[in-house]
Design a protein around this motif. Structure first.
Motif, PDB file in Angstrom:
ATOM      1  N   SER A   9      -4.065  -2.269   1.418  1.00  0.00           N
ATOM      2  CA  SER A   9      -4.657  -2.024   0.112  1.00  0.00           C
ATOM      3  C   SER A   9      -6.101  -1.561   0.261  1.00  0.00           C
ATOM      4  CB  SER A   9      -4.574  -3.264  -0.773  1.00  0.00           C
ATOM      5  OG  SER A   9      -5.412  -4.280  -0.263  1.00  0.00           O
ATOM      6  N   SER A  10      -6.813  -2.103   1.240  1.00  0.00           N
ATOM      7  CA  SER A  10      -8.179  -1.688   1.485  1.00  0.00           C
ATOM      8  C   SER A  10      -8.201  -0.215   1.890  1.00  0.00           C
ATOM      9  CB  SER A  10      -8.810  -2.555   2.571  1.00  0.00           C
ATOM     10  OG  SER A  10     -10.099  -2.088   2.875  1.00  0.00           O
ATOM     11  N   SER A  11      -7.260   0.172   2.728  1.00  0.00           N
ATOM     12  CA  SER A  11      -7.186   1.553   3.167  1.00  0.00           C
ATOM     13  C   SER A  11      -6.906   2.477   1.986  1.00  0.00           C
ATOM     14  CB  SER A  11      -6.090   1.699   4.229  1.00  0.00           C
ATOM     15  OG  SER A  11      -5.937   3.041   4.581  1.00  0.00           O
ATOM     16  N   GLY A  12      -5.988   2.070   1.113  1.00  0.00           N
ATOM     17  CA  GLY A  12      -5.683   2.866  -0.075  1.00  0.00           C
ATOM     18  C   GLY A  12      -6.878   2.967  -1.002  1.00  0.00           C
ATOM     19  N   GLU A  13      -7.591   1.857  -1.170  1.00  0.00           N
ATOM     20  CA  GLU A  13      -8.782   1.854  -2.010  1.00  0.00           C
ATOM     21  C   GLU A  13      -9.857   2.751  -1.418  1.00  0.00           C
ATOM     22  OE1 GLU A  13     -10.131  -2.122  -2.708  1.00  0.00           O
ATOM     23  OE2 GLU A  13      -8.172  -2.745  -3.478  1.00  0.00           O
ATOM     24  N   GLU A  14     -10.019   2.668  -0.102  1.00  0.00           N
ATOM     25  CA  GLU A  14     -11.021   3.507   0.554  1.00  0.00           C
ATOM     26  C   GLU A  14     -10.668   4.985   0.419  1.00  0.00           C
ATOM     27  OE1 GLU A  14     -11.223   2.063   4.555  1.00  0.00           O
ATOM     28  OE2 GLU A  14     -12.103   0.158   3.941  1.00  0.00           O
ATOM     29  N   LEU A  15      -9.391   5.313   0.571  1.00  0.00           N
ATOM     30  CA  LEU A  15      -8.968   6.702   0.418  1.00  0.00           C
ATOM     31  C   LEU A  15      -9.197   7.191  -1.015  1.00  0.00           C
ATOM     32  CD1 LEU A  15      -5.689   6.733   2.534  1.00  0.00           C
ATOM     33  CD2 LEU A  15      -7.859   7.847   3.081  1.00  0.00           C
ATOM     34  N   PHE A  16      -8.941   6.313  -1.978  1.00  0.00           N
ATOM     35  CA  PHE A  16      -9.179   6.678  -3.373  1.00  0.00           C
ATOM     36  C   PHE A  16     -10.672   6.910  -3.608  1.00  0.00           C
ATOM     37  CE2 PHE A  16     -10.085   5.525  -7.825  1.00  0.00           C
ATOM     38  CZ  PHE A  16      -9.372   6.531  -8.446  1.00  0.00           C
ATOM     39  N   GLU A  18     -12.912   7.788  -1.427  1.00  0.00           N
ATOM     40  CA  GLU A  18     -13.268   9.049  -0.759  1.00  0.00           C
ATOM     41  C   GLU A  18     -12.849  10.241  -1.608  1.00  0.00           C
ATOM     42  OE1 GLU A  18     -11.816   9.401   3.266  1.00  0.00           O
ATOM     43  OE2 GLU A  18     -12.433   7.343   3.723  1.00  0.00           O
ATOM     44  N   TYR A  19     -11.643  10.180  -2.139  1.00  0.00           N
ATOM     45  CA  TYR A  19     -11.146  11.271  -2.978  1.00  0.00           C
ATOM     46  C   TYR A  19     -12.048  11.459  -4.196  1.00  0.00           C
ATOM     47  CZ  TYR A  19      -8.288  14.047  -6.080  1.00  0.00           C
ATOM     48  OH  TYR A  19      -7.858  15.031  -6.934  1.00  0.00           O
ATOM     49  N   VAL A  20     -12.395  10.357  -4.848  1.00  0.00           N
ATOM     50  CA  VAL A  20     -13.237  10.432  -6.048  1.00  0.00           C
ATOM     51  C   VAL A  20     -14.595  11.024  -5.694  1.00  0.00           C
ATOM     52  CG1 VAL A  20     -14.447   9.072  -7.799  1.00  0.00           C
ATOM     53  CG2 VAL A  20     -12.051   8.594  -7.292  1.00  0.00           C
ATOM     54  N   ARG A  21     -15.210  10.562  -4.606  1.00  0.00           N
ATOM     55  CA  ARG A  21     -16.512  11.104  -4.206  1.00  0.00           C
ATOM     56  C   ARG A  21     -16.419  12.604  -3.940  1.00  0.00           C
ATOM     57  NH1 ARG A  21     -17.210   6.087  -1.762  1.00  0.00           N
ATOM     58  NH2 ARG A  21     -16.260   6.723   0.197  1.00  0.00           N
ATOM     59  N   ALA A  22     -15.343  13.031  -3.319  1.00  0.00           N
ATOM     60  CA  ALA A  22     -15.202  14.438  -2.962  1.00  0.00           C
ATOM     61  C   ALA A  22     -14.866  15.315  -4.168  1.00  0.00           C
ATOM     62  CB  ALA A  22     -14.118  14.595  -1.891  1.00  0.00           C
ATOM     63  N   ARG A  23     -14.131  14.801  -5.141  1.00  0.00           N
ATOM     64  CA  ARG A  23     -13.601  15.644  -6.213  1.00  0.00           C
ATOM     65  C   ARG A  23     -14.181  15.408  -7.600  1.00  0.00           C
ATOM     66  NH1 ARG A  23     -12.442  19.679  -6.713  1.00  0.00           N
ATOM     67  NH2 ARG A  23     -10.744  19.488  -8.174  1.00  0.00           N
ATOM     68  N   VAL A  24     -15.007  14.390  -7.781  1.00  0.00           N
ATOM     69  CA  VAL A  24     -15.467  14.078  -9.136  1.00  0.00           C
ATOM     70  C   VAL A  24     -16.266  15.233  -9.742  1.00  0.00           C
ATOM     71  CG1 VAL A  24     -17.622  12.862  -8.555  1.00  0.00           C
ATOM     72  CG2 VAL A  24     -16.337  12.235 -10.619  1.00  0.00           C
ATOM     73  N   ALA A  25     -17.068  15.919  -8.968  1.00  0.00           N
ATOM     74  CA  ALA A  25     -17.843  17.036  -9.514  1.00  0.00           C
ATOM     75  C   ALA A  25     -16.911  18.165  -9.972  1.00  0.00           C
ATOM     76  CB  ALA A  25     -18.838  17.550  -8.478  1.00  0.00           C
ATOM     77  N   GLY A  26     -15.923  18.497  -9.167  1.00  0.00           N
ATOM     78  CA  GLY A  26     -14.974  19.546  -9.541  1.00  0.00           C
ATOM     79  C   GLY A  26     -14.146  19.158 -10.755  1.00  0.00           C
TER      80      GLY A  26
END
Length: 177
Positions: A9-16, A18-26
């Motif tokens: 679950s920690s890995s999934g949360e971390e991936l989420f 990361e995704y949010v940090r990378a894509r929130v501006a777009g």
């Protein structure tokens, strides 16, 4: 004593995260183009990410999360448009400010924003997907849950409406074709 979260679950949360940090501006840019309002765009992105977070592990299991996130974003926007259709909408033209135009491309940006605001929600969504997100007709159809023919006809009708309602954008519409 607090137990540490499980590794998966920690890995999934971390991936989420990361995704949010990378894509929130777009995602915010796309939401702004859809709503025409910075605050509504923030709300739309937040609501989208809340829904995506609840299903993140299943989304990752399916591969690339981007198509799913786009689909949620566009469907939420259309849903909001249906729900809040009766809200007061400001009318009239805001007077221009005095002074020389030193903004360069800002004039075009404002004209595009105003033109998108007069389009029907599906027409706006199709143009944003096709020309701002650079998706193919097939990808746009998949995101919106419609046929490729519908994407083509919505694009044609939206561009024709822009030509009629926003003649200042004739060059921009010509480039889009």
């Amino acid at each position: 004593m607090r137990t540490p979260p499980s590794r998966s679950s920690s890995s999934g949360e971390e991936l989420f995260e990361e995704y949010v940090r990378a894509r929130v501006a777009g995602l915010s840019r796309i939401a702004y183009l859809l709503t025409g309002d910075a605050h509504l765009a923030d709300d739309l992105v937040q609501a989208t990410l809340i829904e995506v977070a609840a299903r993140w592990d299943r989304i990752l299991a399916g591969g690339d999360p981007e198509p799913y996130v786009r689909k949620v974003l566009h469907r939420k926007h259309l849903s909001w448009r249906r729900r809040y259709r009766r809200e007061a909408v400001p009318t009239g033209i805001v007077p221009e400010r005095a002074g020389p135009d030193i903004s360069g491309g800002v004039t075009t940006t404002v004209a595009v924003r105003e033109a998108l605001a007069v389009l029907a929600p599906k027409q706006r969504a199709v143009l944003v997907l096709r020309y701002f997100e650079d998706l193919t007709e097939t990808q746009a159809a998949s995101v919106l849950g419609v046929t490729v023919g519908t994407v083509r006809s919505q694009t044609r009708d939206a561009l024709a409406r822009l030509r009629k309602l926003a003649p200042a954008l004739t060059d921009v519409v010509r480039v889009a074709r």
